[in-house]
Design an enzyme around this catalytic site. Sequence first.
Site: not given
Length: 553
Positions: A229, A156
């Site tokens: 997510n 990320h």
Amino acid sequence: MEENNGNGWFQLEAKSPLKNTTPLKSTNISKKSPMKEQAKENRRNNKEHITESKLQKEEEIFHRPAVDEKPKRRNSHEQLTESVTQEETAHQRPSVQSSLKDKHVKGQSNKWEEDIPAAFHSQTVGKRGPVLEQDNILHETLETFVHEKIIERPVHVKGFGAFGYFETMNAMTEYTKLSFLQNPGQTVPVTVRFSLAVSTKGTPDTSRNVRGFSTKFYTDEGIFDLICNHIPVFSVRDAIRFPESIKAFLPSPKNNLIDPERFWSFVARAPESTHFVVRIYSDAGTVKSLRHIPGHSVNTYVWRNAQGVRRYLKYRWIPFAGEEYIDSQEAAKLAGENPDIAGKDLFDTIASGETVEYGLYVQLMNPEDEAKLPFDPLDDTKVWDEQQYPLMPVGRMVLNRNPDNYMEQVEKIAFSPSNLLEGAELSDDKMLQGRANIYWDSQRRRIGPDFRNIPINHQQDWSPADLQTSGEGRYVEGQLVRSDLTKQDDFTQAGQYYRSLSPVGQEHLVNNLAADLAGISNETRGIVLNYMYQASSELGERVKRQIDMQAKR
């Protein structure tokens, strides 16, 4: 192979991943959302209704003046305010640097003042030098430059942030003791970081990827983190395989080039990844706007109420503006035109005065149900049937302010699934258990052992006594083993997802899979195609036929 390069992992159809929803172009949750209408009703009727001034107070929580400098324990708003105020004050102190800047840029715009050196010339003997070793301004200018970047996140890496507030719409007292979910109309400040799971700073926003959707709630009882997510499942169900699953998406360690064989050989070793693969290779894997993505907790968590009753749950963010995805061709086109399109869209929307809103929903399950289900509810490669476990509306989140210091407010924000409050616990989900503490280890390495003292993380008075451990009072026994779950069923839900897609969505999924599978070894391709056949004989046959057609061209 040109099509393969444009479509591959790093680049899916207008179909929402939510079960029983219409194709994406016609999906619009925002305009007539029951939760949004309820928000208006609550503000009209609730005695503690949210006035404009109260909302402004929440929006400006990061900028209020400090109100308490005593060494007593302060509430969350006071702590956050004081920390940021002290940081801003430090930047305002007069210095040699600021006086020199004023001298050299008099009359010029100071929008990029931080880029301007303290002096435009090194200290030298005469105009041509040599430079003096004693020039501490030169030394510190260069030292600051080489040390100002922090270590990147292991995953990320590329991300964008926004601030706002969360408003509880429906009391969750029956199910949890979470303090900020007890009364309709309760509000708490939030920070959100959207991200690309497998990325570098230069990864295009429209790449085929998992989007992270992490939210930090600043409550009077402490910090609560909700890490989500946009894809509802993961590729493996045991944290010991997490590094392997991430490395599968990375360039080859030999030449730093993407090798499709690396990813597909991982899939061949992990049949449980089939559900994830069909979702990420559908149009749900390519996005151009963060305002139009959902957020799924993926893992199963636990809520515990005042009576000690525990329930399994999955969290879900749903965008009020509706879900939208793009196909691989548009994704490739936009990646070349503006690789930061999603981040810019988010920033520009908020900067224009518009808000970005999401509804928070949960699915709740009695743990005793696990014995009756054909799959394990603690398996993060599975979703829960929304007919059997309907989405319950909890509240709404409003994002209304952009960051003004990316490094301090976005890059240094530190999330962890173990940032819990009373009433929220971790389940025995193997992936979640593995993630529980490793996040903090990552933050220590990335931004130092004092990462909690960074203002945006707002845990200046934190101690281990503030932690909430999970499972208090439970009795657990069993043999020590290394084993997969008993109920695996790696293919049923993958096939269900394929059949839920529109005809166009199915065609895009087939084309996306075939484009990548055509470029790998026969052995690996044979194993993966077998998984597709087990998910859906139609899917497997269509993908194989498409690969054969490409080979004849």
